[in-house]
Design a protein around this motif. Sequence first.
Motif, short mmCIF file in Angstrom:
data_model
loop_
_atom_site.label_atom_id
_atom_site.label_comp_id
_atom_site.label_asym_id
_atom_site.label_seq_id
_atom_site.Cartn_x
_atom_site.Cartn_y
_atom_site.Cartn_z
N ARG A 88 0.78 -1.52 0.54
CA ARG A 88 -0.21 0.11 -0.10
C ARG A 88 0.66 1.40 0.18
O ARG A 88 0.70 1.91 -0.70
N GLU A 89 1.81 1.25 0.66
CA GLU A 89 2.58 2.53 1.08
C GLU A 89 3.27 2.74 -0.74
O GLU A 89 3.32 4.27 -1.11
N ARG A 90 3.89 1.43 -1.60
CA ARG A 90 4.45 1.62 -2.10
C ARG A 90 3.52 2.39 -3.20
O ARG A 90 4.42 3.22 -4.17
N ILE A 91 2.13 1.18 -3.36
CA ILE A 91 1.13 2.07 -4.48
C ILE A 91 1.36 3.36 -4.07
O ILE A 91 1.38 4.90 -5.20
N GLY A 92 1.41 4.10 -2.95
CA GLY A 92 1.04 5.58 -2.45
C GLY A 92 -1.34 5.48 -1.88
O GLY A 92 -1.72 5.60 -3.19
N GLU A 93 -1.64 6.16 -1.14
CA GLU A 93 -2.31 6.55 -0.63
C GLU A 93 -3.46 7.47 -1.83
O GLU A 93 -4.16 7.39 -1.48
#
Length: 448
Positions: A429-434
């Motif tokens: 999730r962090e790699r894709i980004g909020e």
Amino acid sequence: MSQLSEAVLNGSSAEEIAAAEVPEDYLALHLRVEDVDMFDGVDDKDVRKSLRVGNVPMPELAPDEVLVAVMASSINYNTVWSAMFEPIPTFRFLKQNARQGGWAERHDQPYHVVGSDCSGVVVRTGVGVRRWKPGDHVVVHPAHVDEQEPATHGDGMLGGEQRAWGFETNFGALAEYGVVRANQLLPKPAHLTWEEAAVNPLCAGTAYRMLVSDRGARMKQGDIVLIWGASGGLGSYAVQFVKNGGGVPVAVVSNERKAAAVRALGAEIVINRSELGITDETGDDPQRVIEVGRRLSKLIVERAGREPDIVFEHTGRATFGISVIVARRGGTVVTCGSSSGYQHTFDNRYLWMKLKKIIGSHGANHQEQQATHQLFENGHIVPAVSAVYPLAEAAEACRLLQTNQQVGKIAVLCMAPGPGLGVTDPELRERIGEDRLNPLRGLTAGPQ
């Protein structure tokens, strides 16, 4: 709170969930058979008057079924149709289903639990279910098919007993629990929250089949695709599939707020319907259809370089004749619905003399849903959540869709106590980004 609900919310083990007692009833958004005539002679069929949140009996599981604790669901247009009792009351679908006999007879009830996609936790499996167990995190798609029909094995959407779960069947998604066939399940993407995972199956699967599948328009790189209603549930995924597949989306919207939404999804060419003067009555005037079609064709050529290879249709009566005109010579109009009316008229000369094609498309089969699902798991396509409502206010959320006030998809929290829960892969999730995962959040007014 029931013992089973408590076990699910506490993240209990599979053994503890399996041992917890199934409640005798559960909370659900539903319709009542005694209300089917309530809108006779009424102009504004306000769905808030027909949709009710209350307890309904827990059904028994068939051998090929799974009981899912629904953490979140979403609002789809078929729930609007159900709640308006149009074009026919869906209680007729339940009776038709029951005529098969056996386990199907359970669907014929004086109440109809609506809702056609969700995310949740498996809590019980029928004796014939092999691939799923209590505690599994899943998403549910709406294709309720009969595996014993020969046609189903060629394409699940072609079987005569294929139905949309929670629309043509009972025990749907807008509830604390849902009863589904095992072949409606896919693993929940681990990086998504419950509400982000819940909103995708129906609209994204439908758009995938329409555009990408070999049963749809077979979009290829460089194709120009005109997308009506581009900021809605179907349209917001269509824009993404076109961009992700190397095409050029031409997004048609009705106001500047919705124009901002489709730009956030990657659409660079945006046409406001006010530029065209389209109303729900436009499709009834043949000369007006030709005028608007020519004007739209000119706009698209000016902005995209040529007429569209594909027209993504779900508006119906108001726009269909225009779509037939606008598609390029040899192009394709692919349709899955008719929100402005089912009776379409078009000038057939533009179809036969320019060798165009019309493709009817409905839902997505299990394989197409899996292909769609993989794009979400990889982060190539993202959820279109714009607002999150509690189950108690699901009728209000449905009214927003009925009056075309929404952008993207409206999620509904059913058993989940709040938004933002359910992520089991925070690193991805962090790699894709909020920001990437929530491009439309906040664009529809309402609880968040």
